[in-house]
Write a protein that holds these residues in place. Structure first.
Motif, PDB file in Angstrom:
ATOM      1  N   THR A   1      -1.694   4.143  -4.068  1.00  0.00           N
ATOM      2  CA  THR A   1      -3.011   3.876  -3.127  1.00  0.00           C
ATOM      3  C   THR A   1      -3.585   5.233  -2.942  1.00  0.00           C
ATOM      4  O   THR A   1      -4.939   5.040  -2.911  1.00  0.00           O
ATOM      5  CB  THR A   1      -2.378   3.025  -2.069  1.00  0.00           C
ATOM      6  OG1 THR A   1      -1.772   2.017  -2.454  1.00  0.00           O
ATOM      7  CG2 THR A   1      -4.099   2.396  -1.538  1.00  0.00           C
ATOM      8  N   ARG A   2      -2.911   5.917  -2.333  1.00  0.00           N
ATOM      9  CA  ARG A   2      -3.794   7.147  -1.449  1.00  0.00           C
ATOM     10  C   ARG A   2      -2.744   8.442  -1.582  1.00  0.00           C
ATOM     11  O   ARG A   2      -1.404   8.315  -1.338  1.00  0.00           O
ATOM     12  CB  ARG A   2      -4.200   6.991  -0.204  1.00  0.00           C
ATOM     13  CG  ARG A   2      -4.796   8.006   0.447  1.00  0.00           C
ATOM     14  CD  ARG A   2      -5.699   7.691   1.563  1.00  0.00           C
ATOM     15  NE  ARG A   2      -6.896   8.424   2.085  1.00  0.00           N
ATOM     16  CZ  ARG A   2      -7.785   8.619   2.906  1.00  0.00           C
ATOM     17  NH1 ARG A   2      -7.789   7.235   3.373  1.00  0.00           N
ATOM     18  NH2 ARG A   2      -8.353   9.378   3.226  1.00  0.00           N
TER      19      ARG A   2
ATOM     20  N   SER B   1      -3.765   5.415 -10.126  1.00  0.00           N
ATOM     21  CA  SER B   1      -4.194   4.414  -9.149  1.00  0.00           C
ATOM     22  C   SER B   1      -3.141   3.659  -8.582  1.00  0.00           C
ATOM     23  O   SER B   1      -3.218   2.699  -7.714  1.00  0.00           O
ATOM     24  CB  SER B   1      -5.174   3.621  -9.456  1.00  0.00           C
ATOM     25  OG  SER B   1      -5.018   2.574 -10.724  1.00  0.00           O
TER      26      SER B   1
ATOM     27  N   GLU C   1       0.853  -1.121   0.022  1.00  0.00           N
ATOM     28  CA  GLU C   1      -0.025   0.061  -0.050  1.00  0.00           C
ATOM     29  C   GLU C   1       0.842   1.127  -0.107  1.00  0.00           C
ATOM     30  O   GLU C   1       1.821   1.383   0.907  1.00  0.00           O
ATOM     31  CB  GLU C   1      -0.870   0.286   1.210  1.00  0.00           C
ATOM     32  CG  GLU C   1      -1.684   1.212   1.364  1.00  0.00           C
ATOM     33  CD  GLU C   1      -2.464   1.191   3.072  1.00  0.00           C
ATOM     34  OE1 GLU C   1      -3.625   1.250   2.892  1.00  0.00           O
ATOM     35  OE2 GLU C   1      -1.616   1.180   3.977  1.00  0.00           O
TER      36      GLU C   1
ATOM     37  N   ILE D   1       1.266   5.279  -0.009  1.00  0.00           N
ATOM     38  CA  ILE D   1       0.728   6.599   0.618  1.00  0.00           C
ATOM     39  C   ILE D   1       1.617   7.571   0.417  1.00  0.00           C
ATOM     40  O   ILE D   1       2.518   7.633   0.758  1.00  0.00           O
ATOM     41  CB  ILE D   1       0.182   6.449   1.915  1.00  0.00           C
ATOM     42  CG1 ILE D   1      -0.689   5.333   2.131  1.00  0.00           C
ATOM     43  CG2 ILE D   1      -0.413   7.912   2.367  1.00  0.00           C
ATOM     44  CD1 ILE D   1      -1.462   4.982   3.607  1.00  0.00           C
TER      45      ILE D   1
END
Length: 250
Positions: free
Chosen positions: A56-57, A53, A32, A34
């Motif tokens: 992830t964030r 995308s 993940e 970030i």
């Protein structure tokens, strides 16, 4: 094992792409990623958003500085383990996270760390320093030791139990956190004896003598915040250990 990688950036359009690519090229299948941006005024946000995308964030908003931004990323993390890679730095090879996870699984430790090389900011093929850390021995912080913060992968449960980065310190919050986790609470460490991170010389942790003097005072405050007392020479040994990094070891 799911791993969350956090990159904190502010006006880092010139270097953040290297950081991002080094994360996205990792061979570990469950990452993940970030990215926390402090509302940059250059085109950092455009660079980050260009990956879509695959990141992830992405959060872009004002913050109270580096450690506030890191804490924000930690609160958003859902991985079992959290790693931090600065916008000026990049992972040394694509198997870094994979090897770190293997060591977590083998030793059931709380945190993994490894070595660092510092490279010229303009020519990343030119090595300035090599920080070979070695195995941790209990009490080593009293002798000026600390692991390279950018190489530290720490279980999310440790952050949740022992707290994040203090905002009382401007430049030594990473030292205080590692002191608290390792020296005070004695989390279980595992050392991966190879270079994990490549850092550009000249960043926040490699700044001027004036910065080092302020950092030394903040290091002392970090001991006080934890109700601990160093030896009288402890905080003088910490910067002296960097002299050894100048020796050719590669």
């Amino acid at each position: 094992m799911k791993v969350t990688i956090i990159t904190v950036v502010f006006n880092g359009a010139g270097t953040v792409r290297d950081s991002i690519e080094s994360v996205l090229n990792q061979t570990h299948p469950d990452i993940e990623y970030i990215v926390i941006d402090g509302k940059s005024t250059d085109n950092t946000a455009e660079v980050v958003r260009s990956y879509g995308s695959r990141i992830t964030r992405f959060v872009s908003e004002p913050d109270k500085g580096l450690y506030d931004a890191i804490n924000k990323g930690i609160r958003l993390a859902t991985g079992d383990v959290i790693g931090l890679i600065n916008a000026d730095d990049f992972y040394h090879h694509p198997q870094v996270v994979e090897k770190v996870v293997q060591l977590f699984e083998k030793t059931n430790c709380d945190a993994v760390y490894g070595d660092v090389i510092y490279v010229n900011a303009e020519n990343t093929q030119k090595i300035d320093r090599y920080w070979k850390v070695g195995e941790y021995k209990e009490g080593a912080f009293l002798w000026g030791w600390m692991p390279p913060h950018p190489t530290c992968f720490i279980r999310r449960s440790v952050y949740e139990k022992l707290g994040g980065y203090t905002l009382e310190l401007k430049s030594s919050s990473d030292y205080e956190l590692l002191l608290r986790y390792i020296h005070k609470h004695k989390i279980k460490l595992s050392y991966l004896p190879e270079v994990l991170v490549t850092m550009r010389s000249g960043g926040m942790s490699n700044a001027t003598l004036k910065h080092r003097w302020r950092a030394n005072r903040e290091d002392r405050q970090g001991w006080k915040l934890n109700g601990l007392r160093p030896y009288f020479f402890t905080l003088f040994l910490k910067p002296l250990r960097k002299l050894d990094q100048l020796l050719p070891k590669l």
